[in-house]
Motif scaffolding. Structure first.
Motif, short mmCIF file in Angstrom:
data_model
loop_
_atom_site.label_atom_id
_atom_site.label_comp_id
_atom_site.label_asym_id
_atom_site.label_seq_id
_atom_site.Cartn_x
_atom_site.Cartn_y
_atom_site.Cartn_z
N SER A 1 0.43 -2.66 -2.32
CA SER A 1 -0.22 -1.35 -2.27
C SER A 1 -1.48 -1.30 -3.12
O SER A 1 -2.45 -0.62 -2.76
N VAL A 2 -1.51 -2.01 -4.26
CA VAL A 2 -2.69 -1.98 -5.12
C VAL A 2 -3.84 -2.75 -4.48
O VAL A 2 -4.97 -2.26 -4.38
N VAL A 3 -3.58 -3.98 -4.03
CA VAL A 3 -4.62 -4.76 -3.37
C VAL A 3 -5.03 -4.08 -2.07
O VAL A 3 -6.23 -4.00 -1.74
N GLY A 4 -4.04 -3.58 -1.33
CA GLY A 4 -4.35 -2.90 -0.08
C GLY A 4 -5.22 -1.67 -0.29
O GLY A 4 -6.16 -1.41 0.46
N GLY A 5 -4.92 -0.90 -1.35
CA GLY A 5 -5.72 0.28 -1.63
C GLY A 5 -7.14 -0.07 -2.02
O GLY A 5 -8.10 0.57 -1.58
N ILE B 1 -1.03 1.61 13.34
CA ILE B 1 -0.41 0.28 13.35
C ILE B 1 -1.54 -0.74 13.39
O ILE B 1 -2.39 -0.70 14.28
N GLN B 2 -1.55 -1.64 12.40
CA GLN B 2 -2.67 -2.58 12.28
C GLN B 2 -2.15 -3.99 12.05
O GLN B 2 -1.28 -4.23 11.20
N LEU B 3 -2.71 -4.92 12.80
CA LEU B 3 -2.43 -6.35 12.64
C LEU B 3 -3.70 -7.00 12.09
O LEU B 3 -4.74 -6.98 12.73
N ASN B 4 -3.61 -7.57 10.89
CA ASN B 4 -4.78 -8.17 10.23
C ASN B 4 -4.39 -9.54 9.68
O ASN B 4 -3.38 -9.67 9.01
N ARG B 5 -5.21 -10.54 9.97
CA ARG B 5 -4.91 -11.91 9.57
C ARG B 5 -3.53 -12.32 10.08
O ARG B 5 -2.76 -13.00 9.39
N SER B 6 -3.20 -11.85 11.29
CA SER B 6 -1.92 -12.17 11.94
C SER B 6 -0.74 -11.62 11.15
O SER B 6 0.39 -12.11 11.28
N ARG B 7 -0.97 -10.58 10.34
CA ARG B 7 0.09 -9.98 9.53
C ARG B 7 0.05 -8.47 9.76
O ARG B 7 -1.02 -7.85 9.74
N TRP B 8 1.22 -7.86 9.93
CA TRP B 8 1.29 -6.41 10.10
C TRP B 8 1.04 -5.72 8.77
O TRP B 8 1.61 -6.09 7.74
N VAL B 9 0.17 -4.73 8.77
CA VAL B 9 -0.17 -3.99 7.56
C VAL B 9 0.89 -2.92 7.32
O VAL B 9 1.22 -2.13 8.22
N HIS B 10 1.44 -2.90 6.09
CA HIS B 10 2.41 -1.86 5.74
C HIS B 10 1.74 -0.49 5.83
O HIS B 10 0.59 -0.31 5.43
N ARG B 11 2.47 0.48 6.32
CA ARG B 11 1.91 1.82 6.52
C ARG B 11 2.32 2.73 5.35
O ARG B 11 3.25 3.50 5.44
N TYR C 1 -4.76 -0.92 15.86
CA TYR C 1 -5.91 -1.80 15.64
C TYR C 1 -5.40 -3.23 15.46
O TYR C 1 -4.78 -3.56 14.45
N LEU C 2 -5.65 -4.05 16.47
CA LEU C 2 -5.33 -5.47 16.38
C LEU C 2 -6.62 -6.19 16.00
O LEU C 2 -7.51 -6.40 16.83
N VAL C 3 -6.75 -6.54 14.73
CA VAL C 3 -7.94 -7.21 14.21
C VAL C 3 -7.97 -8.65 14.73
O VAL C 3 -6.93 -9.30 14.79
N ASP D 1 -10.29 -13.84 1.92
CA ASP D 1 -9.18 -14.15 2.82
C ASP D 1 -7.85 -13.91 2.11
O ASP D 1 -6.92 -13.32 2.68
N ARG D 2 -7.75 -14.31 0.86
CA ARG D 2 -6.51 -14.06 0.10
C ARG D 2 -6.32 -12.57 -0.16
O ARG D 2 -5.19 -12.06 -0.13
N VAL D 3 -7.43 -11.85 -0.44
CA VAL D 3 -7.33 -10.40 -0.61
C VAL D 3 -6.71 -9.77 0.63
O VAL D 3 -5.77 -8.95 0.55
N GLN D 4 -7.20 -10.15 1.81
CA GLN D 4 -6.70 -9.53 3.04
C GLN D 4 -5.24 -9.89 3.30
O GLN D 4 -4.49 -9.06 3.83
N ARG D 5 -4.83 -11.08 2.94
CA ARG D 5 -3.42 -11.44 3.13
C ARG D 5 -2.51 -10.61 2.22
O ARG D 5 -1.45 -10.16 2.64
N HIS D 6 -2.94 -10.41 0.98
CA HIS D 6 -2.15 -9.57 0.08
C HIS D 6 -2.24 -8.10 0.45
O HIS D 6 -1.28 -7.34 0.24
N ALA D 7 -3.38 -7.68 0.98
CA ALA D 7 -3.59 -6.26 1.28
C ALA D 7 -2.62 -5.73 2.31
O ALA D 7 -2.37 -4.53 2.37
#
Length: 455
Positions: A409-413, A94-104, A225-227, A399-405
């Protein structure tokens, strides 16, 4: 081996992961490789004074895992048999990045999360089985032997004694870590010391061991991981280690907001993280021992790759480039460096200057990742804290990459592969990634932590 490059004796300063891996690589090209260390090296995996941060979370990124297996075939199975866990990001975390939960997503990159003493012990056991590698512990290096043209050995003395000896060597490798004194030693023999790049942020962290059921706050996950949100240094990480049901929990903060090392203060600090998930986890887990703090977190790069001599010296691992440990890059970059040396030796007869340039260059991406984040912090100081218009554009794009990531799934990968050092940074500029980053809005963030992965 025909006309291949060979050394008579190689001396490696530092019986840690970087030193062990490079010793293994050099052993097939040397009559004898001697690894020295000022510590007494225990036969079992235990904390030792020469690695003051070994009580804290250590990870081996996906690139590091690949390098370890390439250098020491079968080592991943051996580490697994010792109990070293492997988790997959983002499936198991479970990861919080840029105040957004990362899809698992189910797909991801694996990383090792065993304790530093155990991972190092497993590697050491394999490396020291080589018939041409020997280890001498409780032996302190106190200087180099040679001149501005060539290093010819190391001055040593038994720890706690005054009687100095000389160990002659055709090649000296410094793998002594952050506290390396080779810059000073070069000056003493009349050689030029390297220039140094430094970024200091005042980031501090504290780690405590806990025992818990698999997921005391519920849900199907193995790590948290709470970034830190932008402009903040507060983060919280929960990682499984080899002992069944045991975890390490690391909290970080900036100068003036350091995580305390008293038990009550440690848990109170966790309550001030961006989300309550880590604090909720702690409240249901059982502490095992006290918290331990660590403050030596500067990013330091010593530019041995730009020196003209002396020959006969190679500097590796944290002795050449040390990263803020909160990014978990050190072991992986050390493995990448050892692999770069192995490949160069297999291809010809490179000079030590060529080997040194390769060792520094393989750490370039990791350096850009961690310093790019750290120099943007309000507490950043040092001679490498400088930003150009290009840096600002790159920061905006990243910063925009991380928000989309977090949700694409493509940007995140692509982002994950870069962070794990298995893909070059330019993969963030692949057409599909650029189109998404520049022309689409990030999907709305999940309102709560994702407790299960998506297939």
């Amino acid at each position: 081996m025909g006309g291949a490059l060979r050394w008579g004796r190689v001396v490696v300063i530092g019986n840690s992961i970087a030193g062990l891996l490079v010793a293994h690589v050099l052993a097939d090209r040397a009559d004898r490789v001697t690894i020295i260390d000022r510590d007494h090296i225990p036969d079992e995996p235990r904390h030792r004074a020469g690695i003051p941060h070994d009580r804290h979370i250590h990870v081996v990124l996906a690139a590091g895992r690949q390098c370890l297996e390439a250098l020491l075939p079968g080592i991943l199975d051996e580490l697994a048999s010792l109990g070293v866990p492997t988790i997959v990001m983002p499936r198991d975390m479970i990861q919080l990045n840029r105040s957004r939960w990362v899809h698992r997503w189910w797909e991801g990159q694996p990383l090792l999360t065993g304790t530093r003493p155990l991972v190092e012990h497993g590697i050491r056991r394999r490396v020291l089985a080589h018939p041409r590698i020997e280890a001498a512990d409780s032996l302190e290096a106190i200087g180099l032997v040679g001149d501005r043209a060539r290093v010819r050995g190391v001055r040593v003395r038994p720890r706690g004694a005054d009687d100095e000896q000389t160990m002659a060597a055709d090649l000296v490798v410094d793998a002594s870590g952050r506290g390396s004194r080779t810059s000073q030693w070069l000056t003493e023999i009349g050689a030029q010391p390297p220039a140094e790049e430094r970024i200091e942020t005042g980031v501090a962290y504290a780690t405590r061991r806990y025992r818990a059921d698999a997921n005391p706050t519920g849900g199907n996950y193995r790590a948290i991981y709470l970034v830190p949100p932008p402009g903040s240094g507060r983060s919280g990480v929960v990682m499984p280690i080899e002992a069944d049901g045991h975890y390490l929990v690391t909290l970080t903060g900036l100068s003036g907001d350091e995580p305390p090392t008293d038990p009550d203060g440690f848990e109170a600090f966790a309550a001030g993280l961006e989300h309550s998930l880590v604090h909720d986890w702690l409240s249901r887990a059982e502490a095992v021992g006290p918290p331990f703090g660590y403050r030596s977190t500067a990013n330091v790069r010593r530019r041995y790759d730009r020196l003209r001599g002396p020959d006969g010296l190679l500097v590796v691992g944290d002795a050449v480039t040390s990263f803020n440990p909160v990014y978990g890059q050190g072991i992986s970059v050390a493995a990448l460096g050892a692999q770069a040396v192995a490949r160069a030796l297999a291809q010809g007869q490179p000079s030590t200057a060529r080997l040194q340039r390769l060792v520094v260059s393989v750490g370039e991406q990791a350096w850009r990742i961690c310093t790019g984040v750290d120099k943007a912090l309000p507490t950043a100081t040092g001679n490498a804290v400088r930003t150009t218009p290009l840096d600002r554009v790159a920061g905006w794009y990243l910063d925009r990459v991380q928000r989309h990531a977090t949700s694409d799934s493509v940007v995140g990968g692509a982002f994950r592969d870069v962070i794990h050092l298995v893909a070059p940074s330019r993969s963030l500029f692949a057409p599909r990634v650029v189109r998404t980053v520049l022309f689409r809005r990030p999907a709305p963030g999940a309102p709560r932590p994702p407790r299960g992965p998506r297939r």
